[in-house]
Design a protein around this motif. Sequence first.
Motif, PDB file in Angstrom:
ATOM      1  N   VAL A 171       0.829  -1.217   0.000  1.00 29.90           N
ATOM      2  CA  VAL A 171       0.000   0.000   0.000  1.00 29.90           C
ATOM      3  C   VAL A 171       0.861   1.263   0.000  1.00 29.90           C
ATOM      4  CG1 VAL A 171      -2.057  -1.033   1.016  1.00 29.90           C
ATOM      5  CG2 VAL A 171      -0.229  -0.204   2.512  1.00 29.90           C
ATOM      6  N   GLU A 172       2.047   1.201   0.626  1.00 34.78           N
ATOM      7  CA  GLU A 172       2.879   2.403   0.692  1.00 34.78           C
ATOM      8  C   GLU A 172       3.497   2.764  -0.652  1.00 34.78           C
ATOM      9  OE1 GLU A 172       5.402  -1.035   2.394  1.00 34.78           O
ATOM     10  OE2 GLU A 172       3.323  -0.333   2.484  1.00 34.78           O
ATOM     11  N   ALA A 173       3.416   1.872  -1.648  1.00 35.00           N
ATOM     12  CA  ALA A 173       3.988   2.155  -2.965  1.00 35.00           C
ATOM     13  C   ALA A 173       3.062   3.003  -3.824  1.00 35.00           C
ATOM     14  CB  ALA A 173       4.303   0.849  -3.696  1.00 35.00           C
ATOM     15  N   VAL A 174       1.803   3.153  -3.400  1.00 32.41           N
ATOM     16  CA  VAL A 174       0.828   3.885  -4.206  1.00 32.41           C
ATOM     17  C   VAL A 174       0.926   5.380  -3.950  1.00 32.41           C
ATOM     18  CG1 VAL A 174      -1.625   4.204  -4.697  1.00 32.41           C
ATOM     19  CG2 VAL A 174      -0.727   1.915  -4.249  1.00 32.41           C
ATOM     20  N   HIS A 175       1.056   6.136  -5.012  1.00 29.19           N
ATOM     21  CA  HIS A 175       1.106   7.586  -4.900  1.00 29.19           C
ATOM     22  C   HIS A 175      -0.198   8.099  -4.287  1.00 29.19           C
ATOM     23  CE1 HIS A 175       2.342  11.658  -6.012  1.00 29.19           C
ATOM     24  NE2 HIS A 175       1.097  11.865  -6.375  1.00 29.19           N
ATOM     25  N   GLY A 176      -0.071   8.871  -3.200  1.00 27.38           N
ATOM     26  CA  GLY A 176      -1.251   9.397  -2.526  1.00 27.38           C
ATOM     27  C   GLY A 176      -1.540   8.723  -1.202  1.00 27.38           C
ATOM     28  N   ILE A 177      -0.838   7.627  -0.899  1.00 26.81           N
ATOM     29  CA  ILE A 177      -0.969   6.952   0.396  1.00 26.81           C
ATOM     30  C   ILE A 177       0.337   7.161   1.146  1.00 26.81           C
ATOM     31  CG2 ILE A 177      -1.300   4.749   1.596  1.00 26.81           C
ATOM     32  CD1 ILE A 177      -2.994   3.792  -0.698  1.00 26.81           C
ATOM     33  N   GLY A 178       0.284   7.956   2.212  1.00 27.39           N
ATOM     34  CA  GLY A 178       1.484   8.312   2.953  1.00 27.39           C
ATOM     35  C   GLY A 178       1.928   7.236   3.924  1.00 27.39           C
ATOM     36  N   PRO A 179       3.120   7.407   4.502  1.00 28.30           N
ATOM     37  CA  PRO A 179       3.668   6.407   5.428  1.00 28.30           C
ATOM     38  C   PRO A 179       2.784   6.164   6.650  1.00 28.30           C
ATOM     39  CG  PRO A 179       5.374   7.944   4.719  1.00 28.30           C
ATOM     40  CD  PRO A 179       4.075   8.490   4.234  1.00 28.30           C
ATOM     41  N   MET A 180       2.230   7.229   7.227  1.00 32.26           N
ATOM     42  CA  MET A 180       1.384   7.051   8.403  1.00 32.26           C
ATOM     43  C   MET A 180       0.113   6.276   8.063  1.00 32.26           C
ATOM     44  SD  MET A 180       1.744  10.688  10.424  1.00 32.26           S
ATOM     45  CE  MET A 180       0.645  10.106  11.715  1.00 32.26           C
ATOM     46  N   GLN A 181      -0.466   6.573   6.899  1.00 29.90           N
ATOM     47  CA  GLN A 181      -1.660   5.844   6.470  1.00 29.90           C
ATOM     48  C   GLN A 181      -1.320   4.381   6.206  1.00 29.90           C
ATOM     49  OE1 GLN A 181      -2.545   8.263   3.097  1.00 29.90           O
ATOM     50  NE2 GLN A 181      -3.886   9.644   4.231  1.00 29.90           N
ATOM     51  N   ALA A 182      -0.160   4.143   5.586  1.00 25.20           N
ATOM     52  CA  ALA A 182       0.246   2.763   5.313  1.00 25.20           C
ATOM     53  C   ALA A 182       0.428   1.987   6.615  1.00 25.20           C
ATOM     54  CB  ALA A 182       1.539   2.752   4.494  1.00 25.20           C
ATOM     55  N   ARG A 183       1.041   2.631   7.618  1.00 27.35           N
ATOM     56  CA  ARG A 183       1.231   1.947   8.900  1.00 27.35           C
ATOM     57  C   ARG A 183      -0.109   1.621   9.551  1.00 27.35           C
ATOM     58  NH1 ARG A 183       5.766   5.480   9.340  1.00 27.35           N
ATOM     59  NH2 ARG A 183       4.545   7.019  10.506  1.00 27.35           N
ATOM     60  N   ALA A 184      -1.055   2.565   9.445  1.00 28.34           N
ATOM     61  CA  ALA A 184      -2.382   2.309  10.021  1.00 28.34           C
ATOM     62  C   ALA A 184      -3.057   1.129   9.331  1.00 28.34           C
ATOM     63  CB  ALA A 184      -3.243   3.570   9.908  1.00 28.34           C
ATOM     64  N   LEU A 185      -2.936   1.058   8.023  1.00 28.67           N
ATOM     65  CA  LEU A 185      -3.536  -0.059   7.281  1.00 28.67           C
ATOM     66  C   LEU A 185      -2.839  -1.376   7.628  1.00 28.67           C
ATOM     67  CD1 LEU A 185      -3.939   1.711   3.820  1.00 28.67           C
ATOM     68  CD2 LEU A 185      -5.798   1.038   5.352  1.00 28.67           C
ATOM     69  N   ASN A 186      -1.508  -1.330   7.732  1.00 25.79           N
ATOM     70  CA  ASN A 186      -0.757  -2.540   8.076  1.00 25.79           C
ATOM     71  C   ASN A 186      -1.162  -3.081   9.434  1.00 25.79           C
ATOM     72  OD1 ASN A 186       2.415  -1.477   6.535  1.00 25.79           O
ATOM     73  ND2 ASN A 186       0.521  -2.262   5.633  1.00 25.79           N
ATOM     74  N   THR A 187      -1.483  -2.163  10.358  1.00 24.05           N
ATOM     75  CA  THR A 187      -1.894  -2.579  11.699  1.00 24.05           C
ATOM     76  C   THR A 187      -3.134  -3.466  11.649  1.00 24.05           C
ATOM     77  OG1 THR A 187      -0.972  -0.566  12.673  1.00 24.05           O
ATOM     78  CG2 THR A 187      -2.613  -1.738  13.982  1.00 24.05           C
ATOM     79  N   TYR A 188      -3.975  -3.222  10.668  1.00 30.43           N
ATOM     80  CA  TYR A 188      -5.207  -4.006  10.521  1.00 30.43           C
ATOM     81  C   TYR A 188      -5.052  -5.131   9.495  1.00 30.43           C
ATOM     82  CZ  TYR A 188      -7.604  -0.623  13.449  1.00 30.43           C
ATOM     83  OH  TYR A 188      -7.996   0.165  14.513  1.00 30.43           O
ATOM     84  N   GLY A 189      -3.807  -5.435   9.164  1.00 30.58           N
ATOM     85  CA  GLY A 189      -3.553  -6.563   8.270  1.00 30.58           C
ATOM     86  C   GLY A 189      -3.713  -6.263   6.805  1.00 30.58           C
ATOM     87  N   ILE A 190      -3.785  -5.000   6.442  1.00 29.42           N
ATOM     88  CA  ILE A 190      -3.948  -4.607   5.033  1.00 29.42           C
ATOM     89  C   ILE A 190      -2.579  -4.199   4.509  1.00 29.42           C
ATOM     90  CG2 ILE A 190      -5.174  -3.093   3.437  1.00 29.42           C
ATOM     91  CD1 ILE A 190      -7.155  -2.634   5.838  1.00 29.42           C
ATOM     92  N   HIS A 191      -1.954  -5.077   3.768  1.00 25.02           N
ATOM     93  CA  HIS A 191      -0.595  -4.844   3.311  1.00 25.02           C
ATOM     94  C   HIS A 191      -0.499  -4.593   1.806  1.00 25.02           C
ATOM     95  CE1 HIS A 191       1.202  -5.930   7.198  1.00 25.02           C
ATOM     96  NE2 HIS A 191       0.262  -6.866   7.268  1.00 25.02           N
ATOM     97  N   THR A 192      -1.411  -5.122   1.037  1.00 24.72           N
ATOM     98  CA  THR A 192      -1.334  -4.971  -0.420  1.00 24.72           C
ATOM     99  C   THR A 192      -2.463  -4.086  -0.938  1.00 24.72           C
ATOM    100  OG1 THR A 192      -2.732  -6.892  -0.899  1.00 24.72           O
ATOM    101  CG2 THR A 192      -0.364  -7.285  -0.585  1.00 24.72           C
ATOM    102  N   VAL A 193      -2.246  -3.561  -2.126  1.00 21.64           N
ATOM    103  CA  VAL A 193      -3.276  -2.729  -2.759  1.00 21.64           C
ATOM    104  C   VAL A 193      -4.519  -3.560  -3.048  1.00 21.64           C
ATOM    105  CG1 VAL A 193      -3.811  -1.288  -4.750  1.00 21.64           C
ATOM    106  CG2 VAL A 193      -1.524  -1.213  -3.736  1.00 21.64           C
TER     107      VAL A 193
END
Length: 332
Positions: A121-143
């Motif tokens: 998710v952090e590779a997508v333009h428009g999704i910042g590091p903090m947002q990616a970490r929040a998503l990862n916390t809930y098990g969302i790692h891929t686009v």
Amino acid sequence: MASTGSVASVMHVRVPIGLPEPTYREVLEVLSEVSPVVQAVPPGAAVVELRGALRYFGVPPLRLAETIRVRSLARLSVDLRIGLAPTWAVAATASALAPEHGGIVLVEPDQVSDFLAPLPVEAVHGIGPMQARALNTYGIHTVAALAAMPLGTVQRLLGGRAGRVAAERARGVDPRPVTPKALPMSAAVRHRFAQQELDGAAVRARLLDLVVELASTLRRREQIARGLTLQLDFAAGTRWSKTLRLSEPSAHDEDLRTAAYRLMDAAGLQRGRLTGLLLRADDLVGAHAAAEQITFDRGREMRLRVESVADRANARYGKGTVGPASLLRKAA
């Protein structure tokens, strides 16, 4: 899901890190030879709308990108990282995945989902590091995992607007148009102290250093400033900022130094522990857009001549070759 378009008509271009601004401007000129719709995204990127150019030249997007890359290499010795896609966000994501020393990544409209799905998710333009970490916390790692989530769920995790943008980017949706835009009408220089600074003389000397650097940048860009802003960063995390309107637009060391010192005096520093300085030239216009004021001050005329000589020497032999005596003594 909104349509991503019928052709990869958006080109996102990245220049090498640390590319000098004059060369960056030349890259923008190369891009404008292919399409008039070029949006500068300083300090190191640009977005180009190719739809009109594709109709005009009658060639596919990849051919135009190859032409731009070859011209940039031949004229400027700058190899570009280029992403081609139907939307801004997908093109920017693609350019980030291009080879570090230059290359092209093409994402056709029918390839968008397959291109994005396996990316983190952090590779997508428009999704910042903090947002990616929040998503990862809930098990969302891929686009792919993010794209499969209901919009309401993403918004609960990231917030209303941020959640909507993240969900759209995961689906390849980006409604932003490419808007012709040159470099921003300001220029700034910054210094961060290695340790908290209390010495007023040392702070003023560093401010003079920033003045010389900023003025030289403006003259190189053939621009003049109508205003000057000084920002002081303090150890406690607080910040002081003030803007001064110049009596006459200028890019001369003497004028910017006088204004910068006035701003510093206005700060009324006592024993404030400074961690950083920022000096910004505001409301810039082309140097030829303002009339040069007639002066009978022979001393000023001589100083401006010396300034011009210093610019040429620094351009030929390197930054800092010639400068104010106080800065040269400090460097020694």
